[in-house]
Design a protein around this motif. Structure first.
Motif, PDB file in Angstrom:
ATOM      1  N   ASP A 254      17.275 -20.205 -13.449  1.00  0.00           N
ATOM      2  CA  ASP A 254      16.549 -21.306 -13.971  1.00  0.00           C
ATOM      3  C   ASP A 254      14.974 -21.269 -13.657  1.00  0.00           C
ATOM      4  OD1 ASP A 254      19.120 -22.317 -14.253  1.00  0.00           O
ATOM      5  OD2 ASP A 254      19.140 -23.324 -12.219  1.00  0.00           O
ATOM      6  N   ASP A 255      14.530 -20.550 -12.947  1.00  0.00           N
ATOM      7  CA  ASP A 255      12.979 -20.278 -12.649  1.00  0.00           C
ATOM      8  C   ASP A 255      12.528 -18.798 -13.288  1.00  0.00           C
ATOM      9  OD1 ASP A 255      14.162 -18.830 -10.876  1.00  0.00           O
ATOM     10  OD2 ASP A 255      12.733 -19.158  -9.257  1.00  0.00           O
ATOM     11  N   PRO A 258       8.398 -18.955 -14.177  1.00  0.00           N
ATOM     12  CA  PRO A 258       7.642 -18.634 -12.908  1.00  0.00           C
ATOM     13  C   PRO A 258       7.966 -17.079 -12.523  1.00  0.00           C
ATOM     14  CG  PRO A 258       8.446 -21.006 -12.903  1.00  0.00           C
ATOM     15  CD  PRO A 258       9.224 -20.156 -14.043  1.00  0.00           C
ATOM     16  N   ARG A 259       9.018 -16.880 -12.329  1.00  0.00           N
ATOM     17  CA  ARG A 259       9.277 -15.649 -11.697  1.00  0.00           C
ATOM     18  C   ARG A 259       8.795 -14.574 -12.528  1.00  0.00           C
ATOM     19  NH1 ARG A 259      15.388 -14.554  -9.563  1.00  0.00           N
ATOM     20  NH2 ARG A 259      15.923 -16.204  -8.492  1.00  0.00           N
ATOM     21  N   ASP A 296       9.595 -25.134 -20.506  1.00  0.00           N
ATOM     22  CA  ASP A 296       9.853 -23.976 -19.984  1.00  0.00           C
ATOM     23  C   ASP A 296       8.751 -23.027 -20.556  1.00  0.00           C
ATOM     24  OD1 ASP A 296      11.381 -24.207 -22.256  1.00  0.00           O
ATOM     25  OD2 ASP A 296      12.627 -22.711 -21.597  1.00  0.00           O
ATOM     26  N   ASP A 299       5.442 -23.552 -19.598  1.00  0.00           N
ATOM     27  CA  ASP A 299       5.249 -23.023 -18.047  1.00  0.00           C
ATOM     28  C   ASP A 299       4.613 -21.483 -18.019  1.00  0.00           C
ATOM     29  OD1 ASP A 299       5.701 -25.569 -16.901  1.00  0.00           O
ATOM     30  OD2 ASP A 299       7.849 -24.824 -16.451  1.00  0.00           O
TER      31      ASP A 299
END
Length: 508
Positions: A254-255, A258-259, A296, A299
């Motif tokens: 889900d992230d 950012p990862r 997303d 981000d």
């Protein structure tokens, strides 16, 4: 060695010698090995196995050989490879009999597994140990049977996708260690506690010869015994055939965004001569773009506007890159304005492609990353697409992972380029089968049902369970029109459904 394995070994050798003496024209034992020879083998040989191999290096019955070791046993293969040695061929070379040879502290070799990867694939675990299998063979021969009489399975066990094991929260830690990250075309069979022997395996390869392609199919199945014989890994090597159906692919976290940002920043700091990042942009600038930009994607783009990695095409994520401009006809065939977002120009030999994020014009959501050829005549004659990722964050996370893997290589750029040939279509990835639109006529799946309204002659593919990367070569479909056949590509739900509309039908 254990008393049981030693006793089996002695009884089996005695029975085989008696059979060879009684039936000299039908059964012959091959010369055994000296301990010095056994000590020179690249795998440890337990004492119980030595009891057999000192006396017999194999046997021939009715012209059919079983060879207990490397002396001529490999039939063109390495004698000890992938955790096993090949005892012999089955069904006139259509299958093989494998015995596990891993492990330093084992009292016996095993298990013994019969594999037949062709036609109607079969996998049967015939015995847990070599000496027990050999004793069973001697008993069958004594009863008048032949070496070709295979014991039929009485029970079955399931092969499990390796990705499912790798990503399961409650999977056995030992199995997780053996599969690592997992692979979408590799299944695992847990051999540690089978209910009975012989035990069949419920499994089928991921490729299918049911549908013709433009190439002659040359798919293979690779078998590997791992973890001291605890598991059997079955990998479909798909080449020249379509995939049979859906696979279990890696879950995108889900992230992912950012990862990916964090990992790319770390890599750029560690390898500044090989990796550099372009600055991102503010939300106010994204608000002026001709397509909506979901959260997303924002981000990612606030932090990174481009990625340059040695060995990869430059990823330019912000608008205005001149190398992203394509021929107007190609632009139309790709779907036109508002249906895709270019991210990279890809060069392969004399050909080029455009890596892009597909956009659902109805919802504004950014979906799959795909690569499409940019030469108009080539795209029209050989319509094809490669699926790169489920999303832009997923693509960046994948690139970061592969770059991290290549960081330990002395030839970083070459290593990374070799791992990412899939950026250009049809460079060796498995082929997802394009289906004639009529096959979806009665589908109750909403995405398939929506695509079923495309014109007659259209070919479609559901990419939601395709491996990533995968090639979708519409021109390889058996009844795709030969020559300049493509009118346009269609991507539904941000690329989850892909279709090719033939020129004979015309635009809608």
């Amino acid at each position: 060695m254990t008393d049981k394995s030693a006793e089996r070994a002695r009884i089996a050798v005695g029975a085989l010698r008696a059979l060879a003496a009684r039936r000299p024209d039908g059964i012959a034992l091959l010369d055994g090995f000296t301990d010095a020879e056994l000590d020179a083998w690249p795998v440890p040989v337990p004492e119980a196995v030595r009891v057999v191999l000192r006396e017999a290096g194999g046997l021939e019955a009715g012209g059919f050989p079983y060879v207990f070791g490397p002396r001529g046993s490999s039939h063109g293969r390495r004698p000890f490879a992938d955790g096993h040695w090949t005892l012999g061929e089955l069904n006139r070379g259509q299958g093989s009999l494998l015995v596990g040879v891993d492990g330093e502290q084992r009292s016996d070799w095993g298990p013994v597994v019969a594999v037949q990867p062709y036609d109607e694939p079969e996998v049967t675990v015939e015995a847990p140990a070599f000496t027990g299998w050999l004793l069973g063979l001697a008993e069958r021969l004594a009863d008048g049977g032949t070496v070709e009489d295979r014991p039929l399975p009485t029970v079955f066990t399931e092969a499990v996708p390796s990705v499912e094991i790798a990503e399961s929260a409650d999977a056995d830690a030992e199995l997780v260690a053996l599969v690592g990250r997992g692979d979408s075309l590799t299944d695992l069979v847990d051999l540690r506690s089978l209910p009975a022997y012989p035990c069949g395996v419920s499994w089928e390869p991921y490729h299918s010869t049911d549908y013709n392609t433009a190439d002659t199919g040359s798919s293979e199945v690779e078998f590997r015994l791992a973890g001291d014989g605890k598991v059997l890994l079955i990998r479909s090597m798909v080449s020249g055939d379509f995939l049979r159906g859906g696979v279990r692919r890696h879950r995108v976290p889900d992230d992912a965004g950012p990862r990916a940002v964090a990992e790319l920043r770390a890599l750029a700091a560690e390898l500044p001569d090989l990796i550099s990042l372009q600055a991102g942009c503010e939300d106010e600038e994204m608000d002026t773009w001709p397509v909506p930009v979901p959260a997303d994607v924002r981000d990612v783009l606030r932090d990174i506007g481009g990625v340059r990695i040695a060995g990869l095409p430059d990823l330019k994520l912000l608008p205005g890159a001149p190398e992203h401009v394509v021929d107007p006809e190609v632009h139309r065939m790709m779907g036109g304005d508002g249906t895709y977002w270019p991210v990279a120009r890809v060069v392969y030999a004399r050909h080029t492609a455009l890596a892009q994020i597909r956009i659902d014009p109805d919802t504004g959501q950014w979906g799959y990353a795909v690569s499409v050829p940019t030469d108009p005549s080539s795209l029209r004659e050989y319509p094809e697409v490669t699926v790169l990722a489920e999303s832009l964050p997923h693509l960046l996370l994948t690139v970061a992972r592969l770059a991290r893997d290549a960081a330990g290589s002395p030839a970083f750029a070459r290593s990374l380029a070799g791992a990412t040939t899939w950026f250009f279509p049809n460079t060796g990835e498995p082929w997802t089968r394009p289906a004639p639109i009529g096959e979806w006529a009665s589908s109750t799946d909403p995405l398939r049902a929506a695509a079923a309204g495309l014109p007659a002659g259209t070919h479609v593919a559901d990419l939601r369970q395709a491996p990533i990367p995968t090639d979708l070569c519409f021109h390889r479909a058996e009844d795709w029109p030969y020559g300049d056949g493509l009118d346009r590509l269609h991507f539904g739900a941000g690329g989850r459904i892909a279709a090719a509309v033939p020129l004979a039908v015309g635009p809608t």
